[in-house]
Enzyme design. Structure first.
Site, PDB file in Angstrom:
ATOM      1  CE1 TYR A 251      -3.348   4.978   2.976  1.00 23.29           C
ATOM      2  CE2 TYR A 251      -4.742   5.783   4.760  1.00 23.29           C
ATOM      3  CZ  TYR A 251      -4.007   4.767   4.181  1.00 23.29           C
ATOM      4  OH  TYR A 251      -3.910   3.546   4.798  1.00 23.29           O
TER       5      TYR A 251
ATOM      6  CD1 TRP B  37      -5.503   5.671  14.048  1.00 18.28           C
ATOM      7  CD2 TRP B  37      -5.155   6.089  16.213  1.00 18.28           C
ATOM      8  NE1 TRP B  37      -6.147   6.850  14.344  1.00 18.28           N
ATOM      9  CE2 TRP B  37      -5.952   7.141  15.674  1.00 18.28           C
ATOM     10  CE3 TRP B  37      -4.822   6.146  17.565  1.00 18.28           C
ATOM     11  CZ2 TRP B  37      -6.398   8.216  16.433  1.00 18.28           C
ATOM     12  CZ3 TRP B  37      -5.267   7.214  18.319  1.00 18.28           C
ATOM     13  CH2 TRP B  37      -6.050   8.244  17.757  1.00 18.28           C
TER      14      TRP B  37
ATOM     15  CB  ALA C  12      -0.913   0.015   1.223  1.00 18.22           C
ATOM     16  CE1 TYR C  13       2.780   7.500  -2.414  1.00 18.56           C
ATOM     17  CE2 TYR C  13       1.247   8.141  -0.695  1.00 18.56           C
ATOM     18  CZ  TYR C  13       2.284   8.451  -1.539  1.00 18.56           C
ATOM     19  OH  TYR C  13       2.823   9.708  -1.511  1.00 18.56           O
ATOM     20  CB  THR C  14       0.879   3.730   4.272  1.00 17.17           C
ATOM     21  OG1 THR C  14       2.307   3.686   4.360  1.00 17.17           O
ATOM     22  CG2 THR C  14       0.346   2.354   3.905  1.00 17.17           C
TER      23      THR C  14
END
Length: 289
Positions: free
Chosen positions: A133, A158, A68-70
């Protein structure tokens, strides 16, 4: 690696992510499965041909997508990159799973919601992401729904562990060099121990569950970032050494949901999972010291 046709083959993408590293830690507890961990350098999920070629080599039964692009902040400036990984990449994986009759376990986020509720979000609540996002992650979910029947979409929040870059490690690091920390109390959510999430995922795999669908998984309870920091310092024995202050003014480039607590009622009822309170799970983390 060598594959046994009588065993199930599991592909785990994004092997450098904290969740994938937590999955790696416990893979030996599941000897009936052959696990293949692959990084973005080895498999770019946004590249359709790479995905197709990879699946041509091995017949995977299950794919756990940790890729994933986080970076929430950077996604505002690099939305195209975020969508390439979180939406197009997920579409590619879903299509490969469809073609190979594989089950997809995909990790999503509480950031698909706008944070305007005051009670925990259920799987039936309508998403309304307020940053790039969150929008990219929601598009990934939509691609899975369009393509697959055999899937588990798991929204979490989180995430922290002893691996990677996360709030838990940041607070511990700063506590060694700083005497005062100012942490925001303007956002409420639930810290989630990635080690717990990893075990939850592999329990789905080992149970051969066909209760496909969308699920929420985080630890129980809720907290602000200030609450989380306070508990990290308490558990590490540093609370008395640090002056911990609250702020409601912590400017970020990306707009973030004010409330992101996820309801786990469906997860507990349908998948029969026992979930720890976030404070208990934090204390269990062996790297706390």
């Amino acid at each position: 690696m060598n594959y046994n046709s009588e065993r199930k083959n599991v592909l785990i993408t994004g092997s450098k992510s904290q969740l994938a590293q937590c999955l790696f830690d416990i893979k030996d507890q599941y000897p009936d499965f052959d696990f293949d961990f692959t990084s973005s350098e080895e498999l770019d999920i946004s590249n359709t041909k790479e995905i197709e070629d990879y699946f041509d080599k091995v017949s995977y039964d299950i794919v756990i997508n940790c890729a994933a692009y986080t970076n929430v902040e950077l996604a505002e400036k690099e939305s195209k990159k975020a969508f390439m990984v979180n939406a197009i990449g997920v579409k590619n994986i879903a299509e490969a799973c469809k073609k190979n009759d594989a089950t997809l376990i995909h990790i999503s986020t509480d950031y698909v919601f706008d944070g305007k509720k005051e009670t925990p979000y259920t799987e039936e609540d309508l998403p309304n992401p307020i940053n790039e996002y969150g929008k990219s992650k929601l598009e990934g979910e939509k691609e899975i729904l369009k393509i697959l029947d055999k899937y588990f979409i798991i929204r979490t929040s989180w995430l922290y562990s002893k691996y990677g870059h996360n709030f838990f490690k940041t607070i511990l690091r700063k506590s060694r060099t700083e005497k005062q920390l100012t942490i925001t109390a303007s956002e409420t959510g639930t810290p989630t121990n990635a080690h717990d999430l990893a075990k939850f995922i592999l329990e789905i795999v080992s149970s051969n569950s066909s209760d496909y669908g969308l699920y929420h998984y985080s630890n129980l309870g809720e907290a602000t970032w200030h609450d989380f920091a306070e508990e990290i310092l308490r558990a590490s024995g540093k609370l008395s050494e640090i002056k911990l202050e609250k702020t409601d003014n912590y400017p970020t480039f990306a707009v973030r949901p004010k409330y992101g607590v996820l309801s786990k009622e469906k997860t507990i009822k349908v998948l029969k999972n026992t979930i720890l309170h976030w404070k208990d799970s934090l204390r269990n983390l062996h790297s706390i010291n």
